[in-house]
Motif scaffolding. Sequence first.
Motif, PDB file in Angstrom:
ATOM      1  N   LEU A  59       0.809  -1.209   0.000  1.00  0.00           N
ATOM      2  CA  LEU A  59       0.000   0.000   0.000  1.00  0.00           C
ATOM      3  C   LEU A  59       0.845   1.263   0.000  1.00  0.00           C
ATOM      4  O   LEU A  59       0.498   2.249  -0.648  1.00  0.00           O
ATOM      5  N   VAL A  60       1.964   1.264   0.719  1.00  0.00           N
ATOM      6  CA  VAL A  60       2.779   2.467   0.807  1.00  0.00           C
ATOM      7  C   VAL A  60       3.357   2.839  -0.562  1.00  0.00           C
ATOM      8  O   VAL A  60       3.419   4.011  -0.926  1.00  0.00           O
ATOM      9  N   ARG A  61       3.764   1.848  -1.317  1.00  0.00           N
ATOM     10  CA  ARG A  61       4.357   2.107  -2.624  1.00  0.00           C
ATOM     11  C   ARG A  61       3.308   2.212  -3.735  1.00  0.00           C
ATOM     12  O   ARG A  61       3.468   3.018  -4.657  1.00  0.00           O
ATOM     13  N   TYR A  62       2.222   1.441  -3.628  1.00  0.00           N
ATOM     14  CA  TYR A  62       1.300   1.327  -4.744  1.00  0.00           C
ATOM     15  C   TYR A  62      -0.152   1.676  -4.435  1.00  0.00           C
ATOM     16  O   TYR A  62      -0.997   1.527  -5.306  1.00  0.00           O
ATOM     17  N   GLY A  63      -0.453   2.132  -3.239  1.00  0.00           N
ATOM     18  CA  GLY A  63      -1.844   2.399  -2.926  1.00  0.00           C
ATOM     19  C   GLY A  63      -2.122   3.777  -2.383  1.00  0.00           C
ATOM     20  O   GLY A  63      -3.275   4.121  -2.118  1.00  0.00           O
ATOM     21  N   GLY A 135     -12.947   2.944 -11.676  1.00  0.00           N
ATOM     22  CA  GLY A 135     -12.740   2.659 -10.263  1.00  0.00           C
ATOM     23  C   GLY A 135     -11.430   3.261  -9.788  1.00  0.00           C
ATOM     24  O   GLY A 135     -10.446   3.342 -10.545  1.00  0.00           O
ATOM     25  N   ALA A 136     -11.404   3.692  -8.543  1.00  0.00           N
ATOM     26  CA  ALA A 136     -10.212   4.338  -8.002  1.00  0.00           C
ATOM     27  C   ALA A 136      -8.998   3.424  -8.041  1.00  0.00           C
ATOM     28  O   ALA A 136      -7.871   3.878  -8.298  1.00  0.00           O
ATOM     29  N   ALA A 137      -9.187   2.132  -7.798  1.00  0.00           N
ATOM     30  CA  ALA A 137      -8.054   1.214  -7.685  1.00  0.00           C
ATOM     31  C   ALA A 137      -7.204   1.203  -8.950  1.00  0.00           C
ATOM     32  O   ALA A 137      -5.971   1.237  -8.897  1.00  0.00           O
ATOM     33  N   ARG A 138      -7.868   1.157 -10.106  1.00  0.00           N
ATOM     34  CA  ARG A 138      -7.108   1.099 -11.361  1.00  0.00           C
ATOM     35  C   ARG A 138      -6.394   2.423 -11.632  1.00  0.00           C
ATOM     36  O   ARG A 138      -5.282   2.442 -12.158  1.00  0.00           O
ATOM     37  N   PHE A 139      -7.044   3.535 -11.301  1.00  0.00           N
ATOM     38  CA  PHE A 139      -6.410   4.846 -11.490  1.00  0.00           C
ATOM     39  C   PHE A 139      -5.212   5.004 -10.570  1.00  0.00           C
ATOM     40  O   PHE A 139      -4.154   5.491 -10.976  1.00  0.00           O
ATOM     41  N   VAL A 140      -5.366   4.563  -9.321  1.00  0.00           N
ATOM     42  CA  VAL A 140      -4.253   4.616  -8.373  1.00  0.00           C
ATOM     43  C   VAL A 140      -3.088   3.766  -8.873  1.00  0.00           C
ATOM     44  O   VAL A 140      -1.920   4.162  -8.781  1.00  0.00           O
ATOM     45  N   GLU A 141      -3.393   2.588  -9.406  1.00  0.00           N
ATOM     46  CA  GLU A 141      -2.341   1.741  -9.966  1.00  0.00           C
ATOM     47  C   GLU A 141      -1.577   2.474 -11.064  1.00  0.00           C
ATOM     48  O   GLU A 141      -0.347   2.373 -11.160  1.00  0.00           O
ATOM     49  N   TRP A 142      -2.303   3.225 -11.894  1.00  0.00           N
ATOM     50  CA  TRP A 142      -1.629   3.953 -12.973  1.00  0.00           C
ATOM     51  C   TRP A 142      -0.688   5.015 -12.414  1.00  0.00           C
ATOM     52  O   TRP A 142       0.498   5.037 -12.750  1.00  0.00           O
ATOM     53  N   PRO A 147       3.250  -2.553 -11.056  1.00  0.00           N
ATOM     54  CA  PRO A 147       3.950  -3.338 -12.080  1.00  0.00           C
ATOM     55  C   PRO A 147       3.063  -3.883 -13.193  1.00  0.00           C
ATOM     56  O   PRO A 147       3.496  -3.957 -14.339  1.00  0.00           O
ATOM     57  N   THR A 148       1.826  -4.283 -12.869  1.00  0.00           N
ATOM     58  CA  THR A 148       0.944  -4.816 -13.901  1.00  0.00           C
ATOM     59  C   THR A 148      -0.192  -3.855 -14.240  1.00  0.00           C
ATOM     60  O   THR A 148      -1.172  -4.248 -14.873  1.00  0.00           O
ATOM     61  N   GLY A 149      -0.058  -2.599 -13.829  1.00  0.00           N
ATOM     62  CA  GLY A 149      -1.101  -1.622 -14.075  1.00  0.00           C
ATOM     63  C   GLY A 149      -1.034  -1.026 -15.475  1.00  0.00           C
ATOM     64  O   GLY A 149      -0.142  -1.328 -16.268  1.00  0.00           O
ATOM     65  N   ALA A 150      -2.011  -0.150 -15.772  1.00  0.00           N
ATOM     66  CA  ALA A 150      -2.049   0.529 -17.068  1.00  0.00           C
ATOM     67  C   ALA A 150      -0.841   1.449 -17.211  1.00  0.00           C
ATOM     68  O   ALA A 150      -0.323   1.987 -16.223  1.00  0.00           O
ATOM     69  N   ARG A 151      -0.384   1.635 -18.435  1.00  0.00           N
ATOM     70  CA  ARG A 151       0.738   2.530 -18.705  1.00  0.00           C
ATOM     71  C   ARG A 151       0.280   3.866 -19.287  1.00  0.00           C
ATOM     72  O   ARG A 151       1.037   4.829 -19.317  1.00  0.00           O
ATOM     73  N   THR A 152      -0.958   3.921 -19.758  1.00  0.00           N
ATOM     74  CA  THR A 152      -1.555   5.180 -20.197  1.00  0.00           C
ATOM     75  C   THR A 152      -2.911   5.327 -19.530  1.00  0.00           C
ATOM     76  O   THR A 152      -3.498   4.341 -19.064  1.00  0.00           O
TER      77      THR A 152
END
Length: 485
Positions: A59-63, A135-142, A147-152
């Motif tokens: 969560l600290v790095r990716y959330g 959803g917020a989760a996918r935007f936060v991942e970007w 590592p496996t999130g969207a790049r754009t």
Amino acid sequence: MTENDNDNELRIAVVGAGPAGVYSSDIFLRELAKRGADLGLPGHARIDLFEKLPVPFGLVRYGVAPDHPAIKFIADALEKTLDNPDIHLYCDVEFGRDVTLDDLLARYDEVLFATGAVADKLLTIPGADLDGVHGAARFVEWYDGYPTGARTWPLDAESVAVIGGGNVAMDVARELVRNADDLKERTDIPDNVYEGIAQNKARELHLFIRRGVAQAKFSVQELREMEKLPGVQLIINEDDFELDDQTIEVAGQDKLTRQMVEELFVIREMAEDMEDAGGVDFEGNPAPRKYYLHFNAAPTEVLGQDGHVVGLRVEHTQTGADGVMRHTGEFVDYPVGAVYHAIGYKPASVPGVAYDERRSVLANVDGRIIDNPASSDETGDAAVCPRLYATGWAKRGPVGLIGSTKSDALAIVGNMLEDLAQGGLPAKDRDPGSIDRLLDERGVRPIDFAGWKRVDAYERAEGAKEGRDHKKVIDPDQMRSLALG
């Protein structure tokens, strides 16, 4: 350590190397040193910490949004904990794929799941499936470079809505109106995120909170970060801040709620000053972006045309001092081109462990895993699964700040030690090298703490080239190459 010493050493597996898993590992060792002798337990333990991603910290790095000033200090504290010879980091090892529950139970006396949350709770209003609803989760991942999130990311809407009354909603809203150069200077965002935010067309952002000012769940820190957005004018509705005496009295009974309400009134004064000055930001500079804060506003439908978002229908609500929201039947349509919902995360399920769909947690009672989700409340007839535990969001759901996981971990660790004192050391395979041989046989190359340090050193060096502390690596293969040499 001799073979006999290995036989008398506690062996604990922790699944998930985010804050909950790292805090729990540290607290377990501390509590064992403090209470172990009185409980008749060995004085030493080996903790193996398994993480599916190539790097730790979850969560600290990716959330969490990259511009939180406290994140650097939390990450530094977690890293100090991992730099402990009794804690062994196994990153890039996925539970259920690379190791199974049976594998761990054969080699560890207890298994603690600290697996966090990876998916959004579903938005269930009409139109939630339209193109432009996120959803917020996918935007936060970007924006965090998962590592496996969207790049754009599509940031082409000039007017944007965010639904939610908690800290994640605040993070999402803030990043949607951020100045790209300011964000790059202050954070570790990678190039693709900087380029995406630099091209963001949003000029209007609307944050909709279903209940009133006194019932929001924002932290004071989140509000203070909202107050200092370059080029952004904050706009509020004065009527939202007309609180009756009973509401003020109830809000004042809880320290955190009282502080939040006080800070929201600071924002109200700021918004008035910004408007009086002709539409400026917190420094008095022209504000090309407008940030509208709507309380007592419950979205009821996402409006669409040709399959894409064109608006959001919102019902005005009333919230009493008891926190109960009442519908008024008064609706307003807001023209927006994108809708983001931050209405909660759903903690991940775990292969071989029962999941409580009602509570969206691993089925547990007080952190002890049970085999019947229907009985995972305090009054149920729970069937405990020996040697299995949950902590953090896996135990209680996605509530509480990062620091609150410490108190949670302390309670779970207490249960783990007490159970060990009654049940002995049940793992049959007590060779600490056994897990390494198993992974090697399966072609799995784990990344250890030294490997993480190599990734971190590279990120620091890349950041230094641009006058920054860090520049985040986002490609998982590059992480593996750096870590494994």
